[in-house]
Scaffold this motif. Structure first.
Motif, short mmCIF file in Angstrom:
data_model
loop_
_atom_site.label_atom_id
_atom_site.label_comp_id
_atom_site.label_asym_id
_atom_site.label_seq_id
_atom_site.Cartn_x
_atom_site.Cartn_y
_atom_site.Cartn_z
N MET A 1 0.93 -1.10 0.10
CA MET A 1 -0.02 -0.17 -0.03
C MET A 1 0.91 1.23 0.01
N GLN A 2 2.02 1.28 0.87
CA GLN A 2 2.77 2.44 0.97
C GLN A 2 3.63 2.63 -0.52
N GLU A 3 4.01 1.56 -1.09
CA GLU A 3 4.51 1.78 -2.53
C GLU A 3 3.52 2.49 -3.31
N ILE A 4 2.42 1.88 -3.50
CA ILE A 4 1.44 2.47 -4.40
C ILE A 4 1.05 3.89 -4.03
N LEU A 5 1.08 4.40 -2.86
CA LEU A 5 0.79 5.79 -2.45
C LEU A 5 2.26 6.55 -3.12
N GLN A 6 3.13 6.17 -2.51
CA GLN A 6 4.42 6.74 -3.02
C GLN A 6 4.62 7.09 -4.51
N GLN A 7 4.29 5.98 -5.44
CA GLN A 7 4.26 5.99 -6.75
C GLN A 7 3.23 7.24 -7.30
N ALA A 8 2.06 7.12 -6.65
CA ALA A 8 1.09 7.95 -6.96
C ALA A 8 1.43 9.23 -6.70
N ALA A 9 1.91 9.56 -5.39
CA ALA A 9 2.46 10.96 -5.09
C ALA A 9 3.59 11.56 -6.06
N SER A 10 4.40 10.50 -6.60
CA SER A 10 5.56 11.01 -7.16
C SER A 10 5.08 11.62 -8.64
#
Length: 85
Positions: A1-10
């Motif tokens: 989940m954290q990885e998905i959020l970081q990707q979306a934020a970037s």
């Protein structure tokens, strides 16, 4: 989940910062100050410097002999008015 959020934020631009200020005419509706990303920290530093400068300046202003001379008649008038009660 954290990885998905970081990707979306970037993939998105950094959002603006908002500062809410007191609205003395209608306290239910604050004034807003829109800042570019990172300007909020700069604003805080500048406000802290202003407060430090004011805290250094005001005591000196009130200790000034000229201020003390001007203050005496008002204090006398106040004491006189209070004694009439």
């Amino acid at each position: 989940m954290q990885e998905i959020l970081q990707q979306a934020a970037s993939e998105k631009a950094t959002p603006d910062e908002w500062c809410y200020l007191s609205n003395f005419d209608d306290e239910r509706v604050p004034n807003t100050l829109r800042l570019l990303p990172g300007e909020g920290r700069l604003l805080v530093k500048k406000l802290e410097a202003l407060i430090d400068e004011l805290l250094d300046t005001f005591p000196a202003a009130f200790d000034d002999p000229g201020y003390q001379r001007k203050k005496k008649p008002f204090i006398a008038l106040l004491i006189s008015a209070m004694s009439w009660r």
